[in-house]
Design an enzyme around this catalytic site. Structure first.
Site, mmCIF file in Angstrom:
data_model
loop_
_atom_site.group_PDB
_atom_site.id
_atom_site.type_symbol
_atom_site.label_atom_id
_atom_site.label_comp_id
_atom_site.label_asym_id
_atom_site.label_seq_id
_atom_site.Cartn_x
_atom_site.Cartn_y
_atom_site.Cartn_z
ATOM 1 N N LYS A 52 -0.726 15.885 -16.817
ATOM 2 C CA LYS A 52 -1.339 16.831 -15.869
ATOM 3 C C LYS A 52 -2.279 16.091 -14.910
ATOM 4 O O LYS A 52 -2.362 16.427 -13.723
ATOM 5 C CB LYS A 52 -2.088 17.930 -16.627
ATOM 6 C CG LYS A 52 -2.827 18.933 -15.747
ATOM 7 C CD LYS A 52 -1.869 19.728 -14.888
ATOM 8 C CE LYS A 52 -2.413 20.924 -14.162
ATOM 9 N NZ LYS A 52 -3.717 20.904 -13.569
ATOM 10 N N GLU A 101 -0.823 15.782 -6.461
ATOM 11 C CA GLU A 101 -1.233 16.970 -5.687
ATOM 12 C C GLU A 101 -2.246 16.572 -4.586
ATOM 13 O O GLU A 101 -2.127 17.005 -3.446
ATOM 14 C CB GLU A 101 -1.845 17.941 -6.687
ATOM 15 C CG GLU A 101 -2.283 19.286 -6.193
ATOM 16 C CD GLU A 101 -2.868 20.099 -7.364
ATOM 17 O OE1 GLU A 101 -2.096 20.561 -8.221
ATOM 18 O OE2 GLU A 101 -4.102 20.259 -7.423
HETATM 19 O O1 LIG Z 1 -1.814 22.349 -11.004
HETATM 20 C C1 LIG Z 1 -2.627 23.228 -10.770
HETATM 21 O O2 LIG Z 1 -2.463 24.423 -11.013
HETATM 22 C C2 LIG Z 1 -3.931 22.823 -10.144
HETATM 23 O O3 LIG Z 1 -3.986 21.433 -10.035
HETATM 24 C C3 LIG Z 1 -5.101 23.322 -10.945
HETATM 25 O O4 LIG Z 1 -5.149 22.618 -12.159
HETATM 26 C C4 LIG Z 1 -6.420 23.307 -10.190
HETATM 27 O O5 LIG Z 1 -6.325 24.005 -9.007
HETATM 28 C C5 LIG Z 1 -6.933 21.921 -9.986
HETATM 29 O O6 LIG Z 1 -7.551 21.523 -11.169
HETATM 30 C C6 LIG Z 1 -7.926 21.745 -8.866
HETATM 31 O O7 LIG Z 1 -8.260 20.405 -8.929
HETATM 32 P P1 LIG Z 1 -9.316 19.732 -7.998
HETATM 33 O O8 LIG Z 1 -10.554 20.579 -8.108
HETATM 34 O O9 LIG Z 1 -9.513 18.378 -8.563
HETATM 35 O O10 LIG Z 1 -8.739 19.747 -6.635
#
Ligand SMILES: O=C(O)[C@H](O)[C@@H](O)[C@H](O)[C@H](O)COP(=O)(O)O
Length: 290
Positions: A164, A171
Site C-alpha cells: 500500500k 499515486e
Molecule cells: O489509496 C487510497 O485510497 C488513498 O491513497 C488513501 O489511502 C488516502 O487518500 C491517502 O492515504 C492520502 O495520502 P496522502 O495524505 O499521503 O496524500
C-alpha cells in the site's frame, strides 16, 4: 460471518455498509456515539462469537497502536486482528509478535479506494499467514471490487502495508504528472480548452485512469481550480516510500520530487530560493526582489 470493526469514519463507515450489504454481521465501534453499535471495545469483543475477527480502521500511529494493544488484552487465543489503516509496515511484525505470544493472529491489509470504495469496491493488499487470510476471505470478498482484480495476498505480515505504501508513492507521482501537465496547458497560449483536453483523454488515450476521471470531475466543478489554494498535505506514505528508496538505493526520481513538491507547497516564501537569489546577487550583481 461476524466482524468487529473499529473506526466508522469516512473509510470504516463505508466499509461497514459494504460488508453488511454482502450479508455479513458487523459490530461497529467508534468514538462518536451516534455511529456505533457498541459503546466500548470490551462490549464489541463480548458481542462476537469466538474465534473472533476484528478489523481496525483508525488513523495510523498512536491511535492504531493503542487500539491494538487494548484488543490484545481483551481478545483470546485463536482470535484474529486485521489492521486496515495506513500503518507503517515496520509496525506490523512487532505487533504480530506481541499478539502471537497470546495466541492471537494478526494481518495487515492496505485498503485503497477512498470515499468511492463503498460503491466501487476497495483494492486490498494483504500481509499475513495463508491460514489467517483464508479465515478473513469472506470479508475480503465483500470489500473487493466485483471483477477479477483488486486483491493480493502480497506476502507475510508487513507485506500488505508495504504494498500500500508503494501504491501511494505511485499515486503521488501520477497526481503530480497530471498537475504539471495541467499547469503547462493553462500557461500556454496555444490551447483554449484545457478542461476539454483532460475530458477527452478519459476515453481512448494512453493516460486514461481513475485519477484522470477524478481530475476531470474536479475541473467540472471549478474549471480553473480558483476555489483552492496551492497547498497539499501528506500523511506519511510518500515519506516512507522515499525512506525505503534511500535504504535500498533505488532511484525514485518522480516519487521523491512529488513528495518534495508537496513540502514546497506549504512555504509561502521559499527560504532556499532566498538563498539562491542572495548568491546570484553576490557573485553576479543580479537584481533581487525584496
Ligand atoms: O489509496 C487510497 O485510497 C488513498 O491513497 C488513501 O489511502 C488516502 O487518500 C491517502 O492515504 C492520502 O495520502 P496522502 O495524505 O499521503 O496524500
Amino acid at each position: 460471518m461476524q466482524l468487529g470493526l473499529i473506526g466508522l469514519g469516512r473509510m470504516g463507515g463505508n466499509m461497514a455498509d459494504r460488508i453488511r450489504a454482502a450479508g455479513h454481521e458487523v459490530v461497529g465501534f467508534d468514538h462518536h456515539p451516534d455511529k456505533r453499535d457498541v459503546s466500548s471495545l470490551a462490549e464489541l469483543v463480548e458481542k462476537l462469537a469466538a474465534p473472533r475477527v476484528v478489523w481496525t480502521m483508525v488513523p495510523a500511529g498512536e491511535i492504531t497502536e493503542s487500539t491494538i494493544d487494548q484488543l490484545g488484552e481483551l481478545l483470546s487465543a485463536g482470535d484474529l486482528i486485521i489492521d486496515g489503516g495506513n500503518s507503517k509496515f515496520t509496525d506490523d511484525k512487532p505487533r504480530a509478535d506481541r499478539l502471537a505470544s497470546k495466541g492471537i493472529g494478526y494481518m495487515d491489509c492496505g485498503v485503497s479506494g477512498g470515499i468511492w470504495g463503498s460503491q466501487n469496491g476497495y483494492a486490498l493488499m494483504v500481509g499475513g499467514d495463508a491460514k489467517n487470510v483464508a479465515t478473513a476471505m469472506p470479508i475480503f470478498e465483500a470489500l473487493k471490487p466485483a471483477g477479477e482484480f483488486g486483491f493480493v495476498h502480497a506476502g507475510p505480515v508487513g507485506a500488505g502495508h508495504y504494498t500500500k505504501m508503494v501504491h501511494n508513492g505511485i499515486e503521488y507521482g501520477m497526481m503530480q504528472a497530471f498537475a504539471e501537465g495541467w499547469e503547462l496547458l493553462e500557461a500556454s497560449e496555444y490551447v483554449d480548452n484545457v478542461p476539454g483536453a483532460f475530458k477527452s483523454w478519459r476515453e481512448g488515450s494512453v493516460v486514461k485512469s481513475w485519477l484522470l476521471d477524478l481530475f476531470d470531475r474536479a475541473l467540472d466543478g471549478d474549471p480553473e481550480l480558483g476555489k483552492l489554494k496551492g497547498y497539499a498535505e501528506d500523511t506519511g506514505e510518500g515519506r516512507w516510500t522515499v525512506d525505503e528508496a534511500v535504504r535500498l538505493a533505488v532511484p525514485l526520481h518522480v516519487i521523491a520530487a512529488s513528495l518534495f513538491t508537496r513540502f514546497e507547497s506549504r512555504q509561502p516564501d521559499s527560504p532556499a530560493m532566498k538563498a539562491v537569489a542572495a548568491l546570484r546577487q553576490q557573485f553576479g550583481g543580479h537584481a533581487v526582489v525584496s
